[in-house]
Write an enzyme that holds these catalytic residues in place. Structure first.
Site, mmCIF file in Angstrom:
data_model
loop_
_atom_site.group_PDB
_atom_site.id
_atom_site.type_symbol
_atom_site.label_atom_id
_atom_site.label_comp_id
_atom_site.label_asym_id
_atom_site.label_seq_id
_atom_site.Cartn_x
_atom_site.Cartn_y
_atom_site.Cartn_z
ATOM 1 N N CYS A 2 0.714 -1.125 0.115
ATOM 2 C CA CYS A 2 0.030 0.099 -0.044
ATOM 3 C C CYS A 2 0.844 1.249 0.102
ATOM 4 O O CYS A 2 0.448 2.516 -0.599
ATOM 5 C CB CYS A 2 -0.888 0.128 1.204
ATOM 6 S SG CYS A 2 -0.122 0.082 2.760
ATOM 7 N N ARG A 3 2.161 1.184 0.351
ATOM 8 C CA ARG A 3 2.957 2.083 0.631
ATOM 9 C C ARG A 3 3.280 2.713 -0.881
ATOM 10 O O ARG A 3 3.449 4.086 -1.253
ATOM 11 C CB ARG A 3 4.169 2.077 1.227
ATOM 12 C CG ARG A 3 3.921 1.882 2.722
ATOM 13 C CD ARG A 3 5.299 1.659 3.449
ATOM 14 N NE ARG A 3 4.914 1.668 4.925
ATOM 15 C CZ ARG A 3 5.823 1.264 5.785
ATOM 16 N NH1 ARG A 3 7.050 1.037 5.699
ATOM 17 N NH2 ARG A 3 5.464 1.136 7.075
#
Length: 143
Positions: A2-3
């Site tokens: 998700c980063r």
């Protein structure tokens, strides 16, 4: 992973600012310094939804068997090669998504729900959806 998506969405920030469109994210938990460690990758406002109301009445999850999927491994390797290392704390099985929400009756202009971990939204699709938001709203947001 998700980063990686957060960083890609944040790369749109100059264009979103020009259009007067804010960038938000909703996270489900803050274990240890998780949100603090996430902030360098996301150039917008972060909201914590510990009760998971934003995630809907039925959360979309992948269990441990997700790690048998080739796509999940491919996405993980891609993120790692691009310099993104995630955390292994917390719940970790809820799938994410990206929404562009218009004004009033416009509703949801873009809905991308992860099919498997690391399934990212196309940033060009995000920009196309954002451009559908009327300029009058965009100028109000700038005030």
């Amino acid at each position: 992973m998700c980063r990686e998506e957060a960083a890609e969405l944040s790369s749109l920030k100059p264009q979103l600012d020009e259009l007067g469109i804010p960038l938000y994210t909703v996270v489900k938990e803050d274990v240890g310094t998780e949100v603090k460690n996430f902030r360098p990758y996301f150039d917008g406002e972060v909201f914590l939804d510990e009760k998971r109301r934003f995630y809907g009445p039925r959360e979309r999850k992948l269990g441990l068997l997700a790690f048998l999927r080739v796509g999940v491994w491919r996405n993980g390797v891609r993120a790692f090669r691009n310099g993104f290392v995630g955390n292994v704390l917390g719940e970790g099985f809820v799938l994410g998504g990206v929404f562009v929400i218009g004004q009033e009756q416009q509703g949801i202009l873009l809905e991308h729900r992860e099919i498997e971990f690391g399934d990212k939204v196309n940033t060009e699709d995000v920009l196309q959806a954002v451009r559908k938001i009327p300029r009058e709203l965009q100028s109000l947001e700038k005030k």
